[in-house]
Design an enzyme around this catalytic site. Structure first.
Site, mmCIF file in Angstrom:
data_model
loop_
_atom_site.group_PDB
_atom_site.id
_atom_site.type_symbol
_atom_site.label_atom_id
_atom_site.label_comp_id
_atom_site.label_asym_id
_atom_site.label_seq_id
_atom_site.Cartn_x
_atom_site.Cartn_y
_atom_site.Cartn_z
ATOM 1 N N SER A 121 0.800 -1.221 0.000
ATOM 2 C CA SER A 121 0.000 0.000 0.000
ATOM 3 C C SER A 121 0.841 1.284 0.000
ATOM 4 O O SER A 121 1.656 1.471 -0.887
ATOM 5 C CB SER A 121 -0.943 -0.067 1.199
ATOM 6 N N SER A 557 -1.213 1.928 18.139
ATOM 7 C CA SER A 557 -1.347 1.695 16.694
ATOM 8 C C SER A 557 -1.389 0.200 16.419
ATOM 9 O O SER A 557 -0.762 -0.589 17.122
ATOM 10 C CB SER A 557 -0.149 2.326 15.971
HETATM 11 C C1 LIG Z 1 -4.796 6.934 12.245
HETATM 12 C C2 LIG Z 1 -4.655 6.147 10.998
HETATM 13 O O1 LIG Z 1 -4.656 6.714 9.896
HETATM 14 N N1 LIG Z 1 -4.531 4.831 11.162
HETATM 15 C C3 LIG Z 1 -4.382 3.919 9.999
HETATM 16 C C4 LIG Z 1 -3.344 2.865 10.329
HETATM 17 O O2 LIG Z 1 -3.756 2.118 11.450
HETATM 18 P P1 LIG Z 1 -3.099 2.230 12.910
HETATM 19 O O3 LIG Z 1 -3.720 1.069 13.672
HETATM 20 O O4 LIG Z 1 -3.497 3.565 13.443
HETATM 21 O O5 LIG Z 1 -1.624 2.135 12.761
HETATM 22 O O6 LIG Z 1 -3.229 1.972 9.216
HETATM 23 C C5 LIG Z 1 -4.437 1.249 8.922
HETATM 24 C C6 LIG Z 1 -4.140 0.302 7.798
HETATM 25 O O7 LIG Z 1 -3.748 0.958 6.633
HETATM 26 C C7 LIG Z 1 -5.555 2.231 8.586
HETATM 27 O O8 LIG Z 1 -6.737 1.514 8.376
HETATM 28 C C8 LIG Z 1 -5.718 3.239 9.723
HETATM 29 O O9 LIG Z 1 -6.649 4.219 9.382
HETATM 30 MG MG LIG Z 2 -3.769 1.137 0.485
#
Ligand SMILES: CC(=O)N[C@H]1[C@@H](OP(=O)(O)O)O[C@H](CO)[C@@H](O)[C@@H]1O
Ligand SMILES: [Mg+2]
Length: 601
Positions: A121, A557
């Site tokens: 991605s 995250s």
């Molecule tokens: C705040 C943010 O943008 N978080 C992103 C990020 O996830 P986190 O769990 O926050 O690392 O990556 C994901 C996968 O691509 C996406 O779905 C999500 O929206």
């Molecule tokens: Mg993507």
């Protein structure tokens, strides 16, 4: 020596007893623990009455042989995260082979075609990753994410045991056929890695179709088309363009007096697969949309200083793209499942229209059409905690729409959206789509066919029908979202500035805090409140009280080893101060490592 007896028909359609006899002859001598266990279960004899067992064991042998060409580095542990496996491409060969195995098992279990997409991605070119796609084109179910992690982390000698565990737990009938669709993005590592997936599928005698270079949402689409016997469309890239572009052309027939200027859009392809696919599709848009494509991969590096993630996080235009003040542009991410829009005003100020603005535009448009059609359908918008408070306020209080907050990660939004007749879901970062229930689609269809429908209702119902066809309901899709947004702007005769002015974003800030173990933070209420460590939520609550229109939350995250801090408030100054103070609270109460967070100004 084991011989196949009469009636030992291969469910895979193999009719090569000699080949099998030769293959099975080596089973007797195999000393692998899994083979031994099976022999023991049959008192030292392999039952010739059980062709499925024989095939199963023959496949195991093949898995064992082929997996030695895709060896796991000892001790390497990877997790199937929010968006599948994702890391440096050099560490992924065994993962890909094993995901080929797992997809084959999932296909046998569901008796349907499963998808495997090789992509990382928006991550850098050096990375790669893999996502599994379930039968209706949705992300693979949570239980199987767990199996993916188990299978990925089994040491080389334990692979067959790990495979057998999954087969037993899920009571998979190994004589069931299997079919797996494979796609890849433009990364230089993707070709070899997708071959490893195909090897995994063939090791379990599954069938596969290699779609080669496709966007992630295109592969989701193919899987859904095949498993609905073509009802969703043709399972080909051509079929995808045909369905979406025809619907787009149909929609734009309802846009009056659209000038060439208004039909123009600058697209940042992030130097990735989305750029290639826009080029392929372009001519079918019959100049109803006139695209200037930038970052098409001919010179720049994938996702480098460009793409949807860069634009959203940096809040600035991508490099390599030139647009005049007031003109609209959009950016895809590296696998074209996200999109954000933007423009620069006459003072040179950059304006971002993210997933929240997109959800607002689409839901407003759909609500108007439902009213015109006289249809009583329940429409809702699903967001995450990262949605700007202004968007939530506008949707709930002005638009009077149902708004739901789901946990971060598209699969959570997708499931929440499925509960409504029409569910519009978008993450703030631009990943989202619209889901229509079967009943909603039928009601719309009925209205278009009913001779008693009045003209206004009929026009609205036809527009709704074309809108359904331009949308890729399986997953967020930059190309499909782009066509929908462009059609809405054209139909409503709306400029990007007017769209932006529907509501004003509250200033917001996202920060990251490093802690020794981010799992100490546990959250509730769709991640908006922290239940541990003790005292953290109370600290956040009292900090938020200091500022007007303020909101803040923290969560670990799912894709990075950090705690994310989000804050918004009436002014950028108070937002930044709040974000910093909350970061300090996390650092102090949740085991921060390294230097204490510093103020932003
Ligand atoms: C705040 C943010 O943008 N978080 C992103 C990020 O996830 P986190 O769990 O926050 O690392 O990556 C994901 C996968 O691509 C996406 O779905 C999500 O929206
Ligand atoms: Mg993507």
């Amino acid at each position: 020596m084991i011989r196949l007896t009469q009636g030992c028909e291969s469910p895979h359609g193999l009719s090569r007893p000699q080949v099998r006899t030769a293959r099975f002859s080596t089973l007797d001598s195999s000393s692998h623990p899994v083979m031994e266990e099976w022999r023991n279960r049959r008192n030292g004899k392999l039952s010739i009455q059980s062709p499925a067992t024989l095939l199963f064991m023959a496949e195991f042998l093949k898995v064992s042989q082929l997996s030695s060409q895709h060896k796991k580095p000892v001790g390497l542990v990877l997790q199937y995260g929010t968006a599948g496996f994702r890391t440096n491409a050099e560490l992924l060969d065994h993962i890909m082979f094993r995901m080929g195995l797992l997809a084959t098992l999932r296909s046998k279990k569901t008796k349907a075609t499963i998808g495997v997409m090789v992509t990382a991605s928006h991550n850098p070119e050096e990375d790669n990753g893999v996502k599994l796609i379930d039968p209706m084109g949705e992300m693979v179910t949570a239980a199987w994410e767990g199996y993916a992690t188990q299978l990925a982390n089994a040491e080389q000698d334990d692979l067959l045991t790990a495979l057998k565990d999954i087969i037993e737990k899920e009571a998979i009938n190994m004589s069931q056929g299997a079919n797996v669709f494979v796609g890849k993005d433009t990364r230089s590592s993707s070709a070899a890695l997708s071959q490893a997936v195909l090897d995994g599928v063939s090791a379990l005698d599954g069938q596969s179709k290699d779609y080669g270079l496709v966007t992630t949402p295109q592969l989701h689409y193919m899987v859904c088309c095949l498993n609905t016997q073509g009802k969703y469309g043709d399972a080909t890239v051509e079929g995808y363009y045909h369905k979406l572009c025809q619907a787009f052309i149909q929609l734009t027939k309802n846009a009056s007096n659209c000038t060439d200027d208004q039909k123009h859009l600058s697209v940042d392809g992030a130097n990735g697969i989305g750029a290639l696919k826009v080029r392929e599709m372009e001519s079918r848009l019959k100049r109803e949309l006139q695209i200037s494509l930038f970052n098409d991969g001919s010179k720049g590096k994938l996702n480098h200083q460009c793409g949807a993630d860069f634009v959203k996080v940096q809040q600035k235009p991508p490099t390599g793209l030139t647009i005049n003040p007031g003109e609209r542009g959009c950016s895809f991410d590296g696998d074209a499942d996200r999109i954000v829009y933007y423009y620069t005003d006459s003072e040179g100020q950059f304006h971002l229209l993210d997933g929240d603005k997109i959800a607002t535009l689409i839901s407003t448009y759909l609500k108007e059409l439902l009213t015109q059609a006289g249809l009583d359908l329940k429409i809702a918008v699903v967001q995450t905690a990262y949605a700007n408070g202004s968007s939530t306020h506008y949707l709930e209080n002005t638009m009077k729409l149902i708004v739901r907050c789901a946990k971060t990660g598209v699969k959570h939004l997708h499931h929440a959206a499925q509960e409504f007749d029409i569910g519009v879901y978008f993450e703030a970062n631009g990943h989202g789509t619209v889901l229509f229930s079967k009943a909603a689609e039928e009601k719309i269809q009925h209205l278009t066919e009913d001779p008693n429908t009045n003209d206004e209702s009929k026009r609205a119902a036809l527009l709704l029908q074309s809108t359904i066809n331009v949308i890729n309901q399986t997953v967020g899709d930059a190309i499909s979202d782009m066509l929908l947004i462009e059609a809405i702007l054209a139909i409503k005769g709306m400029t990007v500035q007017q769209w932006d002015a529907i509501y004003s974003d509250l200033p917001n800030r996202q920060l990251k805090v490093k802690v020794s173990d981010r799992r100490v933070i546990d959250t509730t209420d769709a991640e908006r409140r922290a239940v541990s460590p003790a005292g953290l939520q109370e600290a956040i609550d009292s900090l938020v009280k200091k500022y007007k229109q303020a909101r803040s939350f923290v969560r670990p995250s799912g894709t990075e080893d950090v705690v994310r801090v989000y804050a918004e408030a009436e002014t950028q100054e108070s937002t930044d101060a709040l974000a910093h103070e909350v970061s300090l609270a996390v650092y102090r109460l949740a085991g921060g490592v390294g230097d204490e967070p510093k103020p932003l100004h």
